[in-house]
Design an enzyme around this catalytic site. Sequence first.
Site, short mmCIF file in Angstrom:
data_model
loop_
_atom_site.label_atom_id
_atom_site.label_comp_id
_atom_site.label_asym_id
_atom_site.label_seq_id
_atom_site.Cartn_x
_atom_site.Cartn_y
_atom_site.Cartn_z
N ASP A 302 -2.27 14.59 -42.30
CA ASP A 302 -1.40 13.24 -41.56
C ASP A 302 -1.62 12.94 -40.33
O ASP A 302 -1.54 13.98 -39.60
CB ASP A 302 -0.07 13.46 -42.02
CG ASP A 302 0.80 12.20 -41.95
OD1 ASP A 302 0.56 10.90 -42.34
OD2 ASP A 302 2.13 12.25 -41.33
N THR A 304 0.75 11.06 -38.12
CA THR A 304 1.65 10.87 -37.33
C THR A 304 2.47 12.27 -37.27
O THR A 304 2.77 12.62 -38.72
CB THR A 304 3.01 9.89 -37.76
OG1 THR A 304 2.06 8.57 -37.71
CG2 THR A 304 4.02 9.87 -36.76
N ASP A 539 4.48 16.28 -42.06
CA ASP A 539 5.79 16.55 -41.47
C ASP A 539 6.85 15.60 -42.10
O ASP A 539 7.88 15.73 -41.93
CB ASP A 539 5.74 16.49 -39.99
CG ASP A 539 5.85 15.13 -39.69
OD1 ASP A 539 5.13 14.34 -40.23
OD2 ASP A 539 5.97 14.79 -38.56
#
Length: 808
Positions: A302, A304, A539
């Site tokens: 991912d 970000t 996250d």
Amino acid sequence: MRTGDLETTTGLTDAQADALRAEGKANDVPARASRSTLDIVRGNVFTRINAILTVLLVIVLSTGSIVDAMFGLLIVANSGIGIVQEIRAKRTLDALAIVGQSRPIVRRGGVAREIAPNEVVLGDIVELGPGDQIVVDGEVVESDSLDVDESLLTGESDSMDKTPGTQVFSGTYVVAGSGAYRVTKVGREAYAAKLAEEAGKFTLVHSELRSGIDRILTFVTWVMIPAGVLIVYNQLFSSGQSIRPALNGMVAALVPMVPEGLVLLTSLAFAVGVVRLGKRQCLVQELPAVEGLARIDVVCADKTGTLTENAMVLAELRPVGDSDVEAVRRALAAVAADDPRPNASVLAVAAAMSDPPGWEKSGTAPFSSEKKWSGVSFAGHGHWILGAPDMLLPADDETARAAADLAASGLRVLVFAESDVPVDDASAPGRITPRALVVLEQKIRHDAAETLAYFAGQHVDLKIISGDNAASVGAVASGLDVAGASSPVDARTLPAAGSDALADTLDTHAVFGRVKPEQKRDMVTALQSRGHTVAMTGDGVNDVLALKSADIGVAMGAGSPAARSVAQIVLLDNAFSTLPHVVAEGRRVIGNIERVSTLFLTKTVYSVLLAILVGASGVLSQIAAIEPLPYPFLPRHVTIAAWFTIGIPAFLLSLAPNNERARSGFVGRVLRKAVPAGAVVGAATFTTYLATYEGPNASTDQVVQSSTSALITLIVVAMWVLMTVARPLEWWKVILLVGSVLGYVVLFTVPVLGRFFQLDPTNLPYTAIAFASAAVGIVMLEVIRVVLARRPTAAPITDAGRAPAPRA
């Protein structure tokens, strides 16, 4: 906000909570269900191998030969080292788990505060926001568009709207909105408590490496049975020896058949790996993940929070058309200030906007990964939307094009717009009028480029999967020199889930934007359908489905509790650069266990072969004029033979650096090496024994000299096997080999040790035969090695560099 019983929203007082805790109504489920110290001791002492060795130890002690019972120290070593390392690993894991656990926000006396999960008591009011994991069961008392994902428990992919009076269950997590619930079940009564407790155990199960070793041990057990029967028959009935030497010979034949150190060193290597990773603030929630990450060939990252930092900075507020800048700033400040659980984008806006106007809120629409926008309606001040331009505006809109141009430079761009309907209306967002573009800067992690370069060097493909604008993701990827970053794919154009076309697209592209949570999962599944072993890093709550579906899920410590709960590995220091060290640790474990497995199984093979050859002489003596051969060694001989050819070297080799990527076929590769090596060692040793054995009328000195000669052959050829396994030779391996040779020189040449171990190399013709047989054996080993090297096997992937050291 929809509210239930308002009298309960202030929560319990501290005194009430203390009283309930005293009554045993606290959430007393341990953070980790690691084995107790007693269980660890029991598990390491009462093993099958220890049981076999104990029986043989009792037999030797019954003969009164304490010296020959030295192999009994293996029981102490097997148990002691395993206990110490597992307790050490348990403490590391438990300490890290406390740091990385979800900490609910509970109201006590009207004040919200963060507490440990085991401090929650029955009747507590727990607040919820996006990404929060629900730690105990309860009943919703407040709901502000609260959506909960229960897929981890029910398998249902759609999130559930939770209104006051509905139930929430432990193990689920909040997708969007906010609210609060009253705790109705705690501890082991909670719905998911047993599942969570079982998932956190310190275990080695479901590991390809362990299952391979179990297969090897099963094979060894079946081979030992006929060999053991033969040697028992020969020693007790055919050899003509008295009971004491017959029993000692029988034990000497059976002890080395047991690969006593193989399971120990496997457990030891895993435990040491966990401790090493723990020092890097890496929590391994499922132990086989260390091995699994070493087998990956695709990393889905991912953007970000993984490649870029979570924190953002408001770079520019660009008005659209003739919008009043000050009016837009006031509205944006009001929207940012009203969000009870702001994400990184809203936090950046709030930090840049001071003095919000304090307007009265009349409706809210929380952000979700599905719709990519959030909104707030204010009484008398309009309905405001903040979200992704390409989701809210037509592609040919001038504002959308301007946003796309900004995103192409790597900036994150949101549109702030006014709607004609309340944001919580069923038709929202309705017809919107863009008022400004909110331009945010994203900071790339300092360790991202180096980490991605490591994976590229290790032949691990990288797929960047993000919910952000595809052009923005591509710009970030280009800055990190990711292959294929120049052609990012908008996930809204992807083929259907489960189709070959989706797998084909993933094979040919590396950067994807506007990916929905369920698409992340579908992309992971598509990669797996092509035989890839996939690791997913993330996250956020939008990464949970993919983290759960991936072979290995890696979450950031600062990420959402839901992401951390489903990941096998949590990087508590949020350092992406830790990941190569996890990969390297897994490769070290797998590669080194394969090496030492070859040593232990070589010993088993030559021990079985010697037992069969010697035992066969006893059987043949009953049907032909052949003298039965007693077993050539005493238990003390096989003990010292393993000291420097297997025991100490295997321990050191199991902890050595090793960056070769893991491959399937562990059992086959080990047996291909160990079986011929063991056969050569056994054949060379038996040849020396036949050439030097003087028959049943031999003197005691001649028997000792013959046994010594056979032992010399065995040790020399076994040392060559060790050298082969240790290749490529480095300085410390050379020292290890030289030290092992010197150890045996001392044992065979110091008179007091010779008498103690019954070694006599003074018969020079016998010793010459021993070295000649060993030389032939070494030549045969090298011939076999060359032949095996020419056979087609799975193409090995050699070292392509070590894990980069993390920057200070």
